[in-house]
Enzyme design. Structure first.
Site, PDB file in Angstrom:
ATOM      1  N   ASP A  81      48.070  44.060  42.162  1.00  0.00           N
ATOM      2  CA  ASP A  81      48.547  42.882  41.890  1.00  0.00           C
ATOM      3  C   ASP A  81      49.309  42.692  40.431  1.00  0.00           C
ATOM      4  OD1 ASP A  81      48.788  40.413  43.193  1.00  0.00           O
ATOM      5  OD2 ASP A  81      47.309  39.461  41.877  1.00  0.00           O
ATOM      6  N   ASP A 108      48.602  48.124  45.482  1.00  0.00           N
ATOM      7  CA  ASP A 108      49.048  47.800  44.376  1.00  0.00           C
ATOM      8  C   ASP A 108      47.907  47.242  43.375  1.00  0.00           C
ATOM      9  OD1 ASP A 108      49.938  45.601  46.278  1.00  0.00           O
ATOM     10  OD2 ASP A 108      49.000  44.804  44.515  1.00  0.00           O
TER      11      ASP A 108
HETATM   12  N1  LIG Z   1      48.983  42.023  45.508  1.00  0.00           N
HETATM   13  C1  LIG Z   1      49.129  41.376  46.879  1.00  0.00           C
HETATM   14  N2  LIG Z   1      48.746  40.219  46.896  1.00  0.00           N
HETATM   15  C2  LIG Z   1      48.789  39.731  48.221  1.00  0.00           C
HETATM   16  N3  LIG Z   1      48.888  40.466  49.315  1.00  0.00           N
HETATM   17  C3  LIG Z   1      49.032  41.647  49.188  1.00  0.00           C
HETATM   18  N4  LIG Z   1      49.448  42.693  49.985  1.00  0.00           N
HETATM   19  C4  LIG Z   1      49.560  43.796  49.398  1.00  0.00           C
HETATM   20  N5  LIG Z   1      49.462  43.560  47.910  1.00  0.00           N
HETATM   21  C5  LIG Z   1      49.214  42.280  47.981  1.00  0.00           C
END
Ligand SMILES: Nc1ncnc2[nH]cnc12
Ligand SMILES: CSC[C@H]1O[C@H](OP(=O)(O)O)[C@H](O)[C@@H]1O
Length: 291
Positions: free
Chosen positions: A215, A213
């Protein structure tokens, strides 16, 4: 002191990776440690005559939060088995345009933002040691990960800092922007203290991070959710299994590495003053320096 050792590679499986295929003479081992129980039974066996081990970081069925994982027990148990190298597999968020979902990253640095009390050292209880952590990851092992990713045709970025947050919540937008400003390229919740404990245990350690992703820093993209992570993870897991097997295949039967003696000059405590109980607890790690 820097002599060749028989290579024994272990994988720590992150979110979505709870087993590895193709392991022969497979055993599920319940390993006891002076630091409590590992996240699960450790799968051991071999592939083409080379030993291999696997432990799911969050336990089978994903039962431990990043804060609850017993990192010390996991690393100690692997050391007890004789593991020399660990490849940790992690699901991470991408903090840069090019660390896009579906790509892999082999981080070279760590920024630690964990806040909850995670047990983060084998030292204490009468023995003081300070390990060098300037370069948290094993550069030699990273080359094998990179080669395996290339072989499996996964777009991979070598280098950059992973910022490790406490979680289990995801970041706020302000935090996400601030981590980007600090220069982090990916974000996760489990690199610390796993990486430091591996170094204290003199095990060569590197991470294969799969981006799931963006974030929540990217305005035109929805903020990360577990649902979104799982959707991408599904696609990544098969690739991570193939990459894991390729790394195992290419690692030489024997290896030499300065990390195997990382604690040699780190311990400051006078040998004669280290409590017997502490020496007993840490014998597998540092007994060789106390003989
Ligand atoms: N955005 C994110 N923040 C922290 N850990 C994650 N693991 C996968 N995506 C994440
Ligand atoms: C489901 S996303 C959050 C979760 O996934 C990562 O775990 P791991 O590093 O074990 O793959 C991240 O660090 C969080 O624990």
């Amino acid at each position: 002191m820097n002599q060749f050792k028989k290579t024994y590679l272990a994988f720590i499986g992150g979110s979505g990776l709870y087993d590895l295929p193709g392991i022969q003479n497979l055993k599920e081992e319940d390993i006891s440690t002076p630091f409590g129980s590992p996240s699960d039974k450790i799968i051991t066996g071999e592939i083409d005559g080379k030993p291999i081990a696997f432990i799911p970081r969050h336990g089978k069925g994903h039962r431990f939060t990043p804060s609850e994982v017993n990192y010390r027990a996991n690393i100690y148990a692997l050391k007890k088995l004789g593991v020399t190298h660990i490849v940790s597999v992690s699901a991470v968020g991408g903090l840069q345009e090019n660390t896009a979902p579906g790509t892999a990253v082999i981080p070279t640095q760590i920024i630690d933002k964990t806040t909850y009390i995670r047990e983060r050292s084998f030292f204490g209880s009468g023995v003081v040691g300070h390990i060098s952590f300037a370069d948290p990851y094993c550069t030699d092992l990273q080359k094998y990960i990179s080669k395996a990713c290339e072989q499996e045709k996964v777009t991979t970025h070598m280098g950059g800092a992973l910022v490790c947050i406490e979680g289990p919540r995801f970041s706020s937008r302000a935090e996400s922007h601030s981590f980007r400003k600090e220069g982090a390229v990916i974000i996760g919740m489990t690199a610390m203290p796993e990486a430091i404990l591996a170094r204290e245990a003199e095990i060569a350690y590197a991470t294969l991070a799969f981006v799931t992703d963006y974030d929540c820093w990217k305005e035109e993209t929805e903020p990360v959710t577990v649902e979104a992570v799982l959707a991408v993870l599904k696609k990544n897991v098969e690739a991570s299994k193939r990459i894991a097997l390729a790394i195992h295949k290419h690692l030489p039967l024997e290896s030499k590495n300065h990390i195997f003696n990382a604690a040699e000059f780190a311990i400051m405590t006078d040998k004669s003053l280290i409590p017997t109980e502490t020496k007993r607890k840490l014998d597998i790690l540092y007994g060789k320096y106390w003989k």
